[in-house]
Design a protein around this motif. Structure first.
Motif, PDB file in Angstrom:
ATOM      1  N   MET A   1       0.838  -1.181   0.000  1.00  0.00           N
ATOM      2  CA  MET A   1       0.000   0.000   0.000  1.00  0.00           C
ATOM      3  C   MET A   1       0.885   1.247   0.000  1.00  0.00           C
ATOM      4  O   MET A   1       1.927   1.272   0.625  1.00  0.00           O
ATOM      5  N   VAL A   2       0.417   2.255  -0.688  1.00  0.00           N
ATOM      6  CA  VAL A   2       1.111   3.527  -0.806  1.00  0.00           C
ATOM      7  C   VAL A   2       0.241   4.593  -0.163  1.00  0.00           C
ATOM      8  O   VAL A   2      -0.986   4.584  -0.324  1.00  0.00           O
ATOM      9  N   LEU A   3       0.850   5.503   0.578  1.00  0.00           N
ATOM     10  CA  LEU A   3       0.105   6.603   1.181  1.00  0.00           C
ATOM     11  C   LEU A   3       0.050   7.773   0.212  1.00  0.00           C
ATOM     12  O   LEU A   3       1.071   8.176  -0.350  1.00  0.00           O
ATOM     13  N   ILE A   4      -1.162   8.304   0.020  1.00  0.00           N
ATOM     14  CA  ILE A   4      -1.364   9.468  -0.840  1.00  0.00           C
ATOM     15  C   ILE A   4      -2.196  10.482  -0.068  1.00  0.00           C
ATOM     16  O   ILE A   4      -2.750  10.173   0.987  1.00  0.00           O
ATOM     17  N   TYR A   5      -2.288  11.681  -0.588  1.00  0.00           N
ATOM     18  CA  TYR A   5      -3.128  12.699   0.011  1.00  0.00           C
ATOM     19  C   TYR A   5      -4.322  12.959  -0.878  1.00  0.00           C
ATOM     20  O   TYR A   5      -4.227  12.938  -2.102  1.00  0.00           O
ATOM     21  N   GLY A   6      -5.470  13.178  -0.251  1.00  0.00           N
ATOM     22  CA  GLY A   6      -6.700  13.467  -0.972  1.00  0.00           C
ATOM     23  C   GLY A   6      -7.668  14.162  -0.042  1.00  0.00           C
ATOM     24  O   GLY A   6      -7.333  14.478   1.103  1.00  0.00           O
ATOM     25  N   LEU A   7      -8.865  14.382  -0.522  1.00  0.00           N
ATOM     26  CA  LEU A   7      -9.884  15.059   0.267  1.00  0.00           C
ATOM     27  C   LEU A   7     -10.884  14.052   0.813  1.00  0.00           C
ATOM     28  O   LEU A   7     -11.332  13.159   0.099  1.00  0.00           O
ATOM     29  N   CYS A   8     -11.247  14.245   2.074  1.00  0.00           N
ATOM     30  CA  CYS A   8     -12.277  13.417   2.691  1.00  0.00           C
ATOM     31  C   CYS A   8     -13.574  13.627   1.916  1.00  0.00           C
ATOM     32  O   CYS A   8     -13.948  14.762   1.608  1.00  0.00           O
ATOM     33  N   GLY A   9     -14.253  12.541   1.621  1.00  0.00           N
ATOM     34  CA  GLY A   9     -15.515  12.617   0.894  1.00  0.00           C
ATOM     35  C   GLY A   9     -16.637  13.233   1.708  1.00  0.00           C
ATOM     36  O   GLY A   9     -17.650  13.639   1.153  1.00  0.00           O
ATOM     37  N   ASN A  10     -16.471  13.338   3.006  1.00  0.00           N
ATOM     38  CA  ASN A  10     -17.517  13.874   3.869  1.00  0.00           C
ATOM     39  C   ASN A  10     -17.277  15.336   4.241  1.00  0.00           C
ATOM     40  O   ASN A  10     -18.153  16.170   4.057  1.00  0.00           O
ATOM     41  N   CYS A  11     -16.068  15.652   4.728  1.00  0.00           N
ATOM     42  CA  CYS A  11     -15.802  17.021   5.219  1.00  0.00           C
ATOM     43  C   CYS A  11     -14.869  17.821   4.310  1.00  0.00           C
ATOM     44  O   CYS A  11     -14.608  18.990   4.566  1.00  0.00           O
ATOM     45  N   SER A  12     -14.337  17.194   3.263  1.00  0.00           N
ATOM     46  CA  SER A  12     -13.465  17.835   2.264  1.00  0.00           C
ATOM     47  C   SER A  12     -12.132  18.334   2.811  1.00  0.00           C
ATOM     48  O   SER A  12     -11.484  19.167   2.188  1.00  0.00           O
ATOM     49  N   LYS A  13     -11.720  17.826   3.953  1.00  0.00           N
ATOM     50  CA  LYS A  13     -10.396  18.197   4.492  1.00  0.00           C
ATOM     51  C   LYS A  13      -9.329  17.313   3.847  1.00  0.00           C
ATOM     52  O   LYS A  13      -9.590  16.189   3.447  1.00  0.00           O
ATOM     53  N   ASP A  14      -8.120  17.851   3.782  1.00  0.00           N
ATOM     54  CA  ASP A  14      -6.982  17.123   3.211  1.00  0.00           C
ATOM     55  C   ASP A  14      -6.556  16.026   4.186  1.00  0.00           C
ATOM     56  O   ASP A  14      -6.257  16.316   5.351  1.00  0.00           O
ATOM     57  N   ILE A  15      -6.546  14.775   3.705  1.00  0.00           N
ATOM     58  CA  ILE A  15      -6.204  13.640   4.565  1.00  0.00           C
ATOM     59  C   ILE A  15      -5.286  12.673   3.836  1.00  0.00           C
ATOM     60  O   ILE A  15      -5.112  12.750   2.629  1.00  0.00           O
ATOM     61  N   GLN A  16      -4.731  11.754   4.619  1.00  0.00           N
ATOM     62  CA  GLN A  16      -3.884  10.705   4.074  1.00  0.00           C
ATOM     63  C   GLN A  16      -4.742   9.470   3.785  1.00  0.00           C
ATOM     64  O   GLN A  16      -5.585   9.090   4.594  1.00  0.00           O
ATOM     65  N   MET A  17      -4.492   8.857   2.609  1.00  0.00           N
ATOM     66  CA  MET A  17      -5.222   7.662   2.201  1.00  0.00           C
ATOM     67  C   MET A  17      -4.227   6.577   1.822  1.00  0.00           C
ATOM     68  O   MET A  17      -3.119   6.887   1.403  1.00  0.00           O
ATOM     69  N   SER A  18      -4.642   5.341   1.923  1.00  0.00           N
ATOM     70  CA  SER A  18      -3.827   4.205   1.467  1.00  0.00           C
ATOM     71  C   SER A  18      -4.404   3.713   0.156  1.00  0.00           C
ATOM     72  O   SER A  18      -5.622   3.538   0.039  1.00  0.00           O
ATOM     73  N   VAL A  19      -3.531   3.486  -0.817  1.00  0.00           N
ATOM     74  CA  VAL A  19      -3.970   2.962  -2.106  1.00  0.00           C
ATOM     75  C   VAL A  19      -3.015   1.842  -2.514  1.00  0.00           C
ATOM     76  O   VAL A  19      -1.826   1.885  -2.193  1.00  0.00           O
ATOM     77  N   GLY A  20      -3.546   0.844  -3.176  1.00  0.00           N
ATOM     78  CA  GLY A  20      -2.706  -0.260  -3.612  1.00  0.00           C
ATOM     79  C   GLY A  20      -3.402  -1.100  -4.660  1.00  0.00           C
ATOM     80  O   GLY A  20      -4.562  -0.859  -5.010  1.00  0.00           O
ATOM     81  N   GLN A  21      -2.686  -2.079  -5.162  1.00  0.00           N
ATOM     82  CA  GLN A  21      -3.212  -3.003  -6.159  1.00  0.00           C
ATOM     83  C   GLN A  21      -2.946  -4.431  -5.697  1.00  0.00           C
ATOM     84  O   GLN A  21      -1.995  -4.692  -4.969  1.00  0.00           O
ATOM     85  N   SER A  22      -3.807  -5.332  -6.154  1.00  0.00           N
ATOM     86  CA  SER A  22      -3.589  -6.760  -5.924  1.00  0.00           C
ATOM     87  C   SER A  22      -4.255  -7.508  -7.067  1.00  0.00           C
ATOM     88  O   SER A  22      -4.946  -6.920  -7.890  1.00  0.00           O
ATOM     89  N   VAL A  23      -4.033  -8.809  -7.101  1.00  0.00           N
ATOM     90  CA  VAL A  23      -4.636  -9.636  -8.144  1.00  0.00           C
ATOM     91  C   VAL A  23      -5.737 -10.463  -7.509  1.00  0.00           C
ATOM     92  O   VAL A  23      -5.541 -11.107  -6.480  1.00  0.00           O
ATOM     93  N   PHE A  24      -6.899 -10.423  -8.146  1.00  0.00           N
ATOM     94  CA  PHE A  24      -8.039 -11.225  -7.712  1.00  0.00           C
ATOM     95  C   PHE A  24      -8.683 -11.804  -8.960  1.00  0.00           C
ATOM     96  O   PHE A  24      -8.996 -11.071  -9.900  1.00  0.00           O
ATOM     97  N   ASP A  25      -8.855 -13.108  -8.989  1.00  0.00           N
ATOM     98  CA  ASP A  25      -9.472 -13.790 -10.125  1.00  0.00           C
ATOM     99  C   ASP A  25      -8.760 -13.445 -11.441  1.00  0.00           C
ATOM    100  O   ASP A  25      -9.389 -13.142 -12.451  1.00  0.00           O
ATOM    101  N   LYS A  26      -7.426 -13.423 -11.382  1.00  0.00           N
ATOM    102  CA  LYS A  26      -6.546 -13.168 -12.525  1.00  0.00           C
ATOM    103  C   LYS A  26      -6.645 -11.751 -13.086  1.00  0.00           C
ATOM    104  O   LYS A  26      -6.195 -11.485 -14.191  1.00  0.00           O
ATOM    105  N   LYS A  27      -7.225 -10.837 -12.318  1.00  0.00           N
ATOM    106  CA  LYS A  27      -7.329  -9.435 -12.739  1.00  0.00           C
ATOM    107  C   LYS A  27      -6.718  -8.533 -11.675  1.00  0.00           C
ATOM    108  O   LYS A  27      -6.731  -8.861 -10.486  1.00  0.00           O
ATOM    109  N   VAL A  28      -6.190  -7.400 -12.112  1.00  0.00           N
ATOM    110  CA  VAL A  28      -5.659  -6.418 -11.167  1.00  0.00           C
ATOM    111  C   VAL A  28      -6.830  -5.610 -10.620  1.00  0.00           C
ATOM    112  O   VAL A  28      -7.645  -5.088 -11.384  1.00  0.00           O
TER     113      VAL A  28
END
Length: 135
Positions: free
Chosen positions: A1-28
Motif C-alpha cells: 500500500m502507498v500513502l497518498i493525500y486526498g480530500l475526505c468525501g464527507n468534510c473535504s479536508k486534506d487527509i492521508q489515504m492508502s492505495v494499492g493493487q492486488s490480483v483477484f481472479d486473474k485481474k488487477v
C-alpha cells in the motif's frame, strides 16, 4: 500500500489515504482506504475497474516501474502474444507490436501489473520474468 493525500468525501479536508493493487481472479484490482481524523468518516473501497491514473502514478512514483521481460521467441512468442492480447485487452495491431519486442521487455507498469502478466504466462509454461527499472 502507498500513502497518498486526498480530500475526505464527507468534510473535504486534506487527509492521508492508502492505495494499492492486488490480483483477484486473474485481474488487477485496486484498493483505497482512509479514516478521516477530522470527521471520523471511514472508507474501504475495492474496485475492479481501471485504477484512476493519478493513483497509478502515485504507486509508480513510490514503488518504481517494473518491466515484463518475455524470454520466448517464435512459436512461444505467438502464444505469449495471444495471452497478453486477451489479458491486456489489446487490439491486434497493439499485440503484434508486443510480439516484435520478443524476446525482451514488452510491458512496463506497476509491480502488481507486471507480476500478474508473468503469472499468466508461467501458468502455461512460458518463460518470462519481471525486473525493476533502473532510474
Amino acid at each position: 500500500m502507498v500513502l497518498i493525500y486526498g480530500l475526505c468525501g464527507n468534510c473535504s479536508k486534506d487527509i492521508q489515504m492508502s492505495v494499492g493493487q492486488s490480483v483477484f481472479d486473474k485481474k488487477v484490482v485496486w484498493h483505497l482506504s482512509y479514516s478521516c481524523p477530522y470527521c471520523g468518516e471511514a472508507i474501504e473501497l475495492d474496485n475492479t475497474d481501471a485504477i484512476p491514473n493519478e493513483m497509478r502514478k502515485e504507486i509508480l512514483a513510490k514503488e518504481g516501474t517494473w518491466n515484463l521481460i518475455v524470454l520466448e521467441k517464435e512459436q512461444g512468442a505467438t502464444v505469449v502474444t495471444k495471452i497478453l492480447r486477451q489479458a491486456m485487452e489489446l487490439s491486434l495491431a497493439e499485440a503484434m507490436m508486443l510480439k516484435k519486442k520478443m524476446p525482451g521487455s514488452v510491458f512496463v507498469g506497476t509491480k502488481c501489473e507486471t507480476d500478474r502478466l508473468r503469472h499468466l504466462l508461467a501458468a502455461v509454461g512460458l518463460k518470462a520474468s519481471i525486473s525493476k527499472t533502473v532510474s
